[in-house]
Enzyme design. Structure first.
Site, PDB file in Angstrom:
ATOM      1  N   GLU A  43       1.631   0.475   5.258  1.00  0.00           N
ATOM      2  CA  GLU A  43       0.695  -0.618   4.991  1.00  0.00           C
ATOM      3  C   GLU A  43       1.147  -1.911   5.673  1.00  0.00           C
ATOM      4  O   GLU A  43       0.362  -2.611   6.310  1.00  0.00           O
ATOM      5  CB  GLU A  43       0.616  -0.803   3.483  1.00  0.00           C
ATOM      6  CG  GLU A  43      -0.118  -2.012   2.989  1.00  0.00           C
ATOM      7  CD  GLU A  43       0.097  -2.146   1.498  1.00  0.00           C
ATOM      8  OE1 GLU A  43       1.024  -2.865   1.093  1.00  0.00           O
ATOM      9  OE2 GLU A  43      -0.652  -1.503   0.729  1.00  0.00           O
ATOM     10  N   ASP A  93      -4.315   3.857   4.259  1.00  0.00           N
ATOM     11  CA  ASP A  93      -4.522   2.436   4.557  1.00  0.00           C
ATOM     12  C   ASP A  93      -3.692   1.987   5.744  1.00  0.00           C
ATOM     13  O   ASP A  93      -4.158   1.219   6.601  1.00  0.00           O
ATOM     14  CB  ASP A  93      -4.260   1.562   3.337  1.00  0.00           C
ATOM     15  CG  ASP A  93      -2.882   1.739   2.725  1.00  0.00           C
ATOM     16  OD1 ASP A  93      -2.153   2.671   3.109  1.00  0.00           O
ATOM     17  OD2 ASP A  93      -2.540   0.939   1.826  1.00  0.00           O
TER      18      ASP A  93
END
Length: 391
Positions: A71, A132
């Site tokens: 991330e 993500d």
């Protein structure tokens, strides 16, 4: 080194009509963003032997389970690409982070990123991916291609986009999975903070693959269903939605992946006003515009227009349970506030609300112990200052 294609501070890519911006001089807003960026670099960028060798960089996350997570690397690539034109070292930093990413492929797919590395630069936690991170990595590569050209960034982006579609998007529902490891009981789970409409639009444009239209529509449709059925008064989304494959999508009833608040507006979903708002102001899509505007109006009413009252956690009915104060929660609402533009009934006070949120962000320098909040805040500031764009 060639001039950036879209230099920071030139505001050459226009937002959709009606998108607000902070009051005052845009150049002053740019200076605030640049100052936060400088501090973010000083606090969270690591290089050289700290991350596996010369020429490599990585974003350090002292507040995560491991010091280097996917991330954060995705955030780093997007941020440095957007800062080109203001930071002469932006491309070198971008390339350094990219080297780190490429040195740590997922064990399940060579074009995805192993989600976690330990202090010694070794893959941790199984070596599989987190969706993500891969979404932002691919998006950052598309930004880099627009900024610096050459073709190599685009080629890497397309490979990663195809890998995301193959391994991190459910083939039936077209919803994002948690990672390339998701199967069994996790096959029906999707994390709302992975719902990045502007990324899906960029992937469609880069690849020409119409399946990304299906991905976009599936996420926006589900977001509408969840808000209508489970949060009609607030518009809030939960961290995780379950039942996506059974025709009964609903907030997680308890702990699904991370904790007892998986079905609440918690430390994942706090990014949703930013992700929905960023798409709204860049695309003008009525679906994301309405969703972001609803969130902003709820937050403004719930806090009496005082950003200091935004809490770090809510039930979907708006009941607060968290302490106030984290930029991870208040900064995304500034992006959503941009959708309360002029000419819409009920927008009285919208500019003051955005200005108050902007002042709150400007008065909240990055905390060196909180990489997550700092990354969310800086990217929110980039959008609110009109320095964000979709490749």
């Amino acid at each position: 080194m060639r001039r950036a294609g879209v230099p920071f501070g030139e505001h050459s890519v226009r937002y959709a009509p009606g998108a607000l911006r902070p009051s005052g001089d845009p150049a002053a807003a740019d200076r605030q963003v640049l100052e936060h960026y400088r501090r973010w670099k000083a606090f969270f960028l690591r290089s050289g032997d700290e991350v596996g060798g010369r020429g490599r960089c990585a974003v350090f996350t002292p507040d995560a389970a491991h010091p280097f997570v996917a991330e954060a690397q995705g955030y780093g690539l997007v941020i440095t690409a957007l800062m080109a034109g203001a930071d002469p070292d932006a491309q070198d930093i971008f390339d350094g982070i990219l080297r780190h990413v490429l040195a740590h492929p997922s064990v399940n797919h060579p074009d995805l990123h192993a989600a976690q590395q330990d202090a010694g630069g070794r893959d941790a936690g199984g070596g599989d991916s987190a969706t993500d991170g891969d979404l932002d990595i691919a998006y950052g590569l598309l930004l880099a291609d627009r900024q610096w050209g050459g073709g190599a960034y685009e080629a890497l982006a397309v490979r990663r986009i195809d890998a995301v579609l193959e391994s991190e998007v459910h083939r039936g529902t077209r919803l994002t999975k948690l990672g390339d490891w998701s199967s069994g009981r996790y096959d029906e789970v999707s994390r709302t903070s992975d719902w990045m409409p502007d990324h899906f639009r960029a992937f469609r444009a880069a690849t020409g693959d119409p399946r990304w239209d299906e991905v976009l529509d599936a996420h926006l449709s589900l977001a509408g269903v969840v808000r209508t059925r489970h949060a009609p008064a607030t518009g809030l989304l939960p961290d995780f939605v379950v039942g996506t494959t059974s025709g009964d999508p609903r907030p997680a009833p308890g702990e699904v992946l991370e904790g007892p608040h998986d079905g609440d507006y918690h430390w994942n979903a706090c990014r949703d006003p930013w992700r929905l708002g960023a798409d709204a102001v860049t695309s003008g899509d009525a679906r994301t515009w309405a969703a972001a505007r609803g969130l902003s109006r709820w937050a403004r009413a719930a806090t009496g227009g005082d950003p200091a009252e935004i809490r770090n956690g809510y039930r979907l009915d708006g009941t607060a349970y968290g302490d106030p104060g984290s930029p991870a929660f208040f900064a995304p609402f500034a992006v959503a506030a941009m959708t309360e533009g002029e000419g819409d009934a009920g927008d009285e006070g919208a500019q003051g609300w955005l200005d108050a949120l902007w002042a709150r962000m400007c008065g909240s320098p990055p905390d060196p112990a909180r990489a997550y909040a700092a990354g969310v805040q800086l990217q929110s500031m980039l959008v609110v200052s009109h320095n964000y764009w979709v490749p």
